[in-house]
Design a protein around this motif. Sequence first.
Motif, PDB file in Angstrom:
ATOM      1  N   ALA A   1       0.674  -1.154  -0.068  1.00  0.00           N
ATOM      2  CA  ALA A   1      -0.163   0.114  -0.151  1.00  0.00           C
ATOM      3  C   ALA A   1       0.906   1.238  -0.100  1.00  0.00           C
ATOM      4  N   ASP A   2       1.882   1.147   0.875  1.00  0.00           N
ATOM      5  CA  ASP A   2       2.840   2.240   0.948  1.00  0.00           C
ATOM      6  C   ASP A   2       3.369   2.597  -0.649  1.00  0.00           C
ATOM      7  N   ARG A   3       3.661   1.458  -1.201  1.00  0.00           N
ATOM      8  CA  ARG A   3       4.383   1.632  -2.600  1.00  0.00           C
ATOM      9  C   ARG A   3       3.463   2.291  -3.485  1.00  0.00           C
ATOM     10  N   LEU A   4       2.163   1.946  -3.552  1.00  0.00           N
ATOM     11  CA  LEU A   4       1.186   2.719  -4.233  1.00  0.00           C
ATOM     12  C   LEU A   4       1.014   4.021  -4.120  1.00  0.00           C
ATOM     13  N   ALA A   5       0.909   4.292  -2.701  1.00  0.00           N
ATOM     14  CA  ALA A   5       1.083   5.652  -2.146  1.00  0.00           C
ATOM     15  C   ALA A   5       2.067   6.397  -2.897  1.00  0.00           C
ATOM     16  N   ARG A   6       3.265   6.012  -2.639  1.00  0.00           N
ATOM     17  CA  ARG A   6       4.358   6.984  -3.446  1.00  0.00           C
ATOM     18  C   ARG A   6       4.373   6.992  -4.788  1.00  0.00           C
ATOM     19  N   ALA A   7       3.589   6.261  -5.523  1.00  0.00           N
ATOM     20  CA  ALA A   7       3.332   6.180  -7.050  1.00  0.00           C
ATOM     21  C   ALA A   7       2.019   7.231  -7.210  1.00  0.00           C
ATOM     22  N   GLY A   8       1.452   7.658  -6.046  1.00  0.00           N
ATOM     23  CA  GLY A   8       0.348   8.807  -6.303  1.00  0.00           C
ATOM     24  C   GLY A   8      -0.948   8.304  -6.162  1.00  0.00           C
ATOM     25  N   TYR A   9      -1.036   6.985  -5.551  1.00  0.00           N
ATOM     26  CA  TYR A   9      -2.630   6.480  -5.425  1.00  0.00           C
ATOM     27  C   TYR A   9      -3.052   6.506  -3.969  1.00  0.00           C
ATOM     28  N   LEU A  10      -4.266   7.077  -3.377  1.00  0.00           N
ATOM     29  CA  LEU A  10      -4.740   6.938  -2.046  1.00  0.00           C
ATOM     30  C   LEU A  10      -5.209   5.412  -2.143  1.00  0.00           C
ATOM     31  N   THR A  11      -4.569   4.740  -1.329  1.00  0.00           N
ATOM     32  CA  THR A  11      -4.782   3.163  -1.291  1.00  0.00           C
ATOM     33  C   THR A  11      -5.055   2.934   0.111  1.00  0.00           C
ATOM     34  N   LEU A  12      -6.369   2.264  -0.022  1.00  0.00           N
ATOM     35  CA  LEU A  12      -6.615   1.613   1.327  1.00  0.00           C
ATOM     36  C   LEU A  12      -6.827  -0.020   1.259  1.00  0.00           C
ATOM     37  N   ALA A  13      -5.854  -0.430   2.146  1.00  0.00           N
ATOM     38  CA  ALA A  13      -5.704  -1.847   2.380  1.00  0.00           C
ATOM     39  C   ALA A  13      -6.792  -2.361   3.239  1.00  0.00           C
ATOM     40  N   VAL A  14      -7.965  -2.848   2.840  1.00  0.00           N
ATOM     41  CA  VAL A  14      -9.125  -3.375   3.771  1.00  0.00           C
ATOM     42  C   VAL A  14      -8.886  -4.613   4.293  1.00  0.00           C
ATOM     43  N   ASP A  15      -9.078  -4.875   5.643  1.00  0.00           N
ATOM     44  CA  ASP A  15      -8.764  -5.944   6.568  1.00  0.00           C
ATOM     45  C   ASP A  15     -10.129  -6.796   6.470  1.00  0.00           C
ATOM     46  N   LEU A  16      -9.990  -8.109   5.769  1.00  0.00           N
ATOM     47  CA  LEU A  16     -11.248  -8.906   5.701  1.00  0.00           C
ATOM     48  C   LEU A  16     -11.301  -9.669   6.612  1.00  0.00           C
ATOM     49  N   PHE A  17     -10.476  -9.751   7.707  1.00  0.00           N
ATOM     50  CA  PHE A  17     -10.362 -10.770   8.709  1.00  0.00           C
ATOM     51  C   PHE A  17     -10.692  -9.868  10.090  1.00  0.00           C
ATOM     52  N   THR A  18     -11.568  -8.787  10.072  1.00  0.00           N
ATOM     53  CA  THR A  18     -11.627  -8.036  11.210  1.00  0.00           C
ATOM     54  C   THR A  18     -12.646  -8.733  12.242  1.00  0.00           C
TER      55      THR A  18
ATOM     56  N   GLU B   1       9.135  -5.515 -13.049  1.00  0.00           N
ATOM     57  CA  GLU B   1       8.359  -5.354 -14.251  1.00  0.00           C
ATOM     58  C   GLU B   1       6.945  -5.606 -13.890  1.00  0.00           C
ATOM     59  N   ALA B   2       6.456  -6.562 -13.034  1.00  0.00           N
ATOM     60  CA  ALA B   2       5.313  -6.703 -12.882  1.00  0.00           C
ATOM     61  C   ALA B   2       4.819  -5.385 -12.110  1.00  0.00           C
ATOM     62  N   TRP B   3       5.281  -4.862 -11.253  1.00  0.00           N
ATOM     63  CA  TRP B   3       4.924  -3.612 -10.430  1.00  0.00           C
ATOM     64  C   TRP B   3       4.861  -2.298 -11.503  1.00  0.00           C
ATOM     65  N   GLN B   4       5.614  -2.279 -12.579  1.00  0.00           N
ATOM     66  CA  GLN B   4       5.532  -1.181 -13.624  1.00  0.00           C
ATOM     67  C   GLN B   4       4.287  -1.666 -14.361  1.00  0.00           C
TER      68      GLN B   4
ATOM     69  N   GLU C   1       1.476  -0.215 -12.269  1.00  0.00           N
ATOM     70  CA  GLU C   1       1.565   1.245 -12.397  1.00  0.00           C
ATOM     71  C   GLU C   1       1.183   1.835 -13.489  1.00  0.00           C
ATOM     72  N   ASP C   2       1.517   1.199 -14.647  1.00  0.00           N
ATOM     73  CA  ASP C   2       1.069   1.787 -16.142  1.00  0.00           C
ATOM     74  C   ASP C   2      -0.322   1.677 -16.247  1.00  0.00           C
ATOM     75  N   HIS C   3      -0.982   0.460 -15.910  1.00  0.00           N
ATOM     76  CA  HIS C   3      -2.203   0.221 -15.970  1.00  0.00           C
ATOM     77  C   HIS C   3      -3.002   1.291 -15.263  1.00  0.00           C
ATOM     78  N   PHE C   4      -2.800   1.530 -13.961  1.00  0.00           N
ATOM     79  CA  PHE C   4      -3.318   2.606 -13.238  1.00  0.00           C
ATOM     80  C   PHE C   4      -3.396   3.933 -13.742  1.00  0.00           C
ATOM     81  N   ALA C   5      -1.907   4.225 -14.242  1.00  0.00           N
ATOM     82  CA  ALA C   5      -2.060   5.507 -14.782  1.00  0.00           C
ATOM     83  C   ALA C   5      -2.782   5.620 -16.072  1.00  0.00           C
ATOM     84  N   ARG C   6      -2.943   4.597 -16.848  1.00  0.00           N
ATOM     85  CA  ARG C   6      -3.718   4.892 -17.993  1.00  0.00           C
ATOM     86  C   ARG C   6      -5.133   5.107 -17.558  1.00  0.00           C
TER      87      ARG C   6
END
Length: 245
Positions: A52-69, A226-229, A232-237
């Motif tokens: 989640a922190d990685r995607l935030a650094r790429a510019g995305y407001l990222t919510l990692a939801v907890d499905l085990f609450t 490469e997978a992360w890129q 990020e390219d997909h979300f940027a588009r």
Amino acid sequence: MTYVDLSAQSAAAGGSPALGGYLATPSGAGPFPAVLMIHEAFGLNDQIRAHADRLARAGYLTLAVDLFTDGGARRCLVSTMRSMMTGTGRVFTNLSTARAWLAASPLSTGKTGVIGFCMGGGFALLVARDGFDAASVNYGRLPRDLEGALRGACPIVANFGGKDKGLKGAAAKLETALDNLGIENSVKEFPTAGHSFLNETEEGPAVLRPLMRVMGVGPDPDSAPEAWQRIEDHFARYLSAPDAP
């Protein structure tokens, strides 16, 4: 980075009464495109928070939801996996609640993607037609009725590992189904990678890790960049511009 309490919204919708998640916010004033992150079977742990922190650094407001609450992985894993197999259950209410919260946030542009890993990748496939603008599926299990589950889905980028013994042929099957449905997609199988290859560290009980390595589970630092890129390219588009398709 902060914990978000979604219990009121979730309870009102019939979801988990203690629903919450980890919110990673990009630097700057915003608003930002948003991404809902769905964790692996090990739950909302440090590895998922790092994603989640990685995607935030790429510019995305990222919510990692907890499905085990509702009681942690030990109590919730079986019922959560059952929901993934049947396509029904409280988990889908939880994901819908989290998506709606993100889209309505004053920090969000309203454009919202979904990303999942392992178990979360399976759920990302199942909700890709439920109001999201883009989806990223990473070594997620395919639903039995693949085309039926994907009909009307948003554009999808998917990453699989060629050494993932539990998902042999999944990449090709997914690509064929998406092409048949006319859904924009980019599906790739990385030959040297196994399951959970985007993780930076091994996970699970230490006593099981040698077995997991034999089964093709664990980090692959050669394939992950490469997978992360691709993600990020997909979300940027599809998420970055307000008028993106």
